[in-house]
Design an enzyme around this catalytic site. Structure first.
Site, short mmCIF file in Angstrom:
data_model
loop_
_atom_site.label_atom_id
_atom_site.label_comp_id
_atom_site.label_asym_id
_atom_site.label_seq_id
_atom_site.Cartn_x
_atom_site.Cartn_y
_atom_site.Cartn_z
N HIS A 196 0.82 -1.22 0.00
CA HIS A 196 0.00 0.00 0.00
C HIS A 196 0.85 1.26 0.00
O HIS A 196 0.50 2.26 -0.64
CB HIS A 196 -0.93 0.00 1.22
CG HIS A 196 -2.11 -0.91 1.05
ND1 HIS A 196 -2.48 -1.83 1.99
CD2 HIS A 196 -2.99 -1.05 0.04
CE1 HIS A 196 -3.55 -2.48 1.58
NE2 HIS A 196 -3.87 -2.03 0.40
N GLU A 254 -13.79 -7.70 -19.32
CA GLU A 254 -13.01 -8.23 -18.19
C GLU A 254 -13.14 -9.74 -18.07
O GLU A 254 -12.42 -10.35 -17.27
CB GLU A 254 -13.50 -7.59 -16.88
CG GLU A 254 -13.44 -6.09 -16.85
CD GLU A 254 -14.20 -5.51 -15.68
OE1 GLU A 254 -13.56 -5.24 -14.65
OE2 GLU A 254 -15.44 -5.35 -15.79
N ASP A 314 -8.47 -7.84 -14.45
CA ASP A 314 -9.46 -8.90 -14.26
C ASP A 314 -9.49 -9.88 -15.43
O ASP A 314 -9.69 -11.08 -15.23
CB ASP A 314 -10.85 -8.29 -14.06
CG ASP A 314 -11.15 -8.00 -12.59
OD1 ASP A 314 -10.57 -8.68 -11.72
OD2 ASP A 314 -11.95 -7.10 -12.31
N ARG A 339 -5.81 -12.74 -8.65
CA ARG A 339 -4.76 -11.73 -8.74
C ARG A 339 -4.17 -11.36 -7.39
O ARG A 339 -3.11 -10.74 -7.33
CB ARG A 339 -5.31 -10.47 -9.43
CG ARG A 339 -6.52 -9.90 -8.75
CD ARG A 339 -7.27 -8.93 -9.62
NE ARG A 339 -6.74 -7.58 -9.56
CZ ARG A 339 -7.42 -6.51 -9.96
NH1 ARG A 339 -8.63 -6.64 -10.48
NH2 ARG A 339 -6.88 -5.32 -9.88
N CYS A 362 -7.82 -0.15 -20.07
CA CYS A 362 -7.62 0.62 -18.84
C CYS A 362 -7.00 -0.20 -17.72
O CYS A 362 -7.06 0.17 -16.57
CB CYS A 362 -8.95 1.23 -18.37
SG CYS A 362 -10.25 0.04 -18.02
#
Length: 566
Positions: free
Chosen positions: A191, A430, A454, A464, A501
């Site tokens: 993070h 996706e 995805d 993932r 994207c």
């Protein structure tokens, strides 16, 4: 001059003066007390007060992060608050206090056990240990009455070195003052690394023990693209790095052969609009609306959503802003919606499935706001062009149902005399189902946008977030490339355009391949826009097509990577 290697986290470079951050040096625990000398009731009260103070600090940090880097990145602090209130952790600390352990010792012992458990998992789960450290250190600072270093007020040109940085540490940093970050431990998906990228701070993580030999006051170069920390760089090295950097290109770009490619930005909130524009993004290729639904007790109303979208349009008055309708469920729970627990949420109720199912009212409210925003921009000519895309499409019936809802909402607004317009409408690709029915989707919609994160997960049947199968989660696997090719080929010859994207779109090393596969638009983290735009200009269209054909003929991902030199 000395080079240290690590993992490049933010693809930028910076030069500055080293300052070490060693918060653990201030967190000195007292000697263990005689249990009979400890007052459990007093220690429980101290622990409760520390939790209250830490909770307030976490919420303040969340607000600061949301303002600086966006709601999506700030959501990590929600997990911190959950750790603070985790029944198992709290009960274990209180049990230790009950048998005569001082509160600070009880906190340190129990959190250290939990941290060790996360680290034993390796990979991404090990990186979550940093979140636990953040919570532990907040509690200890309160219990020990220790003030932390003001990371938001560092001298200009600071390169901050640390064993590790927690998310709240990183969110405090001023990107105008901090020239770079380097850490002993950590990975690209931690993070703290994600927040550093959002702040556009050059970062190299996981340098290892050799980093400790770099002294305070040394001049260093942080090469976030190459994953290097250069100590005492010479003039040639500094000049080389300057030459590698991509300058901001504000105009739209085309390949050397004249094919126009739109290079847009992915954003997760209003705070990211300005940085995206500053880095030359050709509009927004993915505006995630989930941030509007987080950290609150009820969903946002129509007017709030309308104002947010009109602000995004105003930030890009000559460009397109593509808004994804709310994509919740799966790994994006929203507590007040009372979504059911699912054995495998990634294969459950998420995205358009929720919007057309139990939460149809929420979907209609969002569409009303979007159509009103499209009408506002069209009528006043003071905002960009709006487009809307639906997530997690896997059946043609879902696309048709979504279009029917749009038509119904438009009719209601018309009956009410409310200004509105129907924007471009598209679908996220996706799932393998969407890729294999892309021809039918392209016949019904204005555009398709490939979400490679995805899509790779579903094509390769590899979670993932599961490090045990991380090796399978590779967008350069021939099966994933063929799914992308299937999508672009299906739309070829129709009026529908195709964009991407996912993270793959932001890697300049893959730009030629993606153009060769037929992508019309690439959308990415704003920090990588300049490099991708620069790469687009260098590409020969015919050579890109030949490269794509060779990649599609490969049988293994190793062959693809060898072909690309990746």
């Amino acid at each position: 001059m000395r080079d240290l290697s690590g993992v490049g986290s933010t693809p930028l470079s910076g030069v500055g003066t080293v300052r070490w951050y060693r918060p653990e040096a201030d967190l000195v625990l007292p000697d263990r007390s005689d249990p009979s000398a400890v007052d459990p009731e007093a220690e429980r009260s101290r622990f409760a007060a520390a939790r209250d103070a830490a909770r307030a600090a976490i919420r303040d940090a969340r607000d600061r992060a949301a303002e600086r880097v966006g709601e999506e990145e700030a959501a990590v602090f929600d997990a911190h608050e959950q750790f603070l209130d985790d029944p198992a952790l709290v009960e274990d600390v209180e049990a230790a206090i009950e048998v005569g352990t001082p509160a600070e010792r009880a906190v340190d012992d129990r959190f250290e056990e939990a941290i060790a458990q996360f680290e034993a998992m390796d990979g991404r789960m090990a990186e979550r240990a940093d979140d636990l450290r953040d919570v532990r250190d907040r509690l200890l600072r309160v219990l020990l009455d220790v003030r932390s270093v003001d990371l938001g007020n560092l001298p200009d040109g600071t390169v901050l070195l640390a064993e590790r940085l927690t998310p709240s540490n990183t969110a405090e940093l001023d990107p105008d003052a901090v020239a770079g970050i380097a850490t002993v431990t950590g990975g690209r998906t931690a993070h703290a690394a994600i927040i550093a990228r959002s702040l556009s701070i050059p970062a190299v993580v996981g340098v290892g023990e050799l980093l400790r030999e770099v002294e305070d006051g040394a001049e260093v170069l942080v090469d976030g693209e190459g994953g290097r920390l250069v100590v005492d760089p010479d003039a040639a090295r500094l000049a080389a790095i300057d030459g590698e950097g991509a300058s901001v290109v504000t105009e739209r770009v085309s390949t050397a052969g004249g094919r126009a490619i739109e290079v847009a930005a992915n954003v997760g909130g209003e705070a990211e609009l300005g940085p995206a524009a500053e880095r030359g993004a050709d509009g927004i290729g993915l505006f995630r609306t989930e941030f509007l639904f987080y950290d609150r007790e009820s969903p946002p109303g129509e007017d709030e959503q309308y104002e947010t979208i009109t602000a995004a349009l105003a930030a890009f008055p000559e460009d397109r802003v593509i808004v994804r309708t709310v994509d919740i469920g799966g790994d994006k729970p929203v507590p007040y919606l009372d979504l059911p627990a699912e054995t495998n949420p990634f294969l459950g109720s998420r995205g358009i499935r929720l919007s057309l199912g139990d939460h149809a009212g929420l979907f209609e409210t969002q569409l009303r706001a979007l159509l009103r925003a499209a009408g506002h921009a069209e009528a006043r000519e003071d905002g960009g062009e709006l487009a809307v895309m639906f997530p997690m499409i896997s059946r043609i019936e879902e696309a048709e149902a979504a279009l029917e809802v749009v038509e119904s909402v438009a009719a209601d607004l018309e009956d009410q005399g409310v200004d509105h317009a129907v924007p471009e409408l598209g679908a996220m690709v996706e799932t393998p189902a969407a890729a294999f029915t892309a021809d039918a989707l392209a016949d019904r919609l204005d555009f398709l946008s490939i979400g490679t994160n995805d899509l790779t997960q579903y094509v390769m049947a590899a979670d993932r977030e599961n490090d045990a199968v991380a090796d399978y989660h590779d967008p350069l696997h021939p099966a994933v490339l063929r799914a992308i090719d299937r999508t672009t080929s299906a739309a070829s010859g129709t009026d529908a355009w195709v964009g991407m994207c996912g993270e793959m779109a932001g890697d300049p090393a893959l730009t030629e391949l993606l153009i060769g596969l037929g992508l019309d638009e690439l959308s990415m983290s704003a920090v990588t826009v300049p490099a991708v735009k620069q790469r687009v200009r260098e590409i020969e269209t015919e050579a890109a097509s030949d490269l794509a054909a060779e990649a599609l003929a490969c049988e293994t991902r190793a062959e693809v990577r060898d072909l690309l030199g990746a």
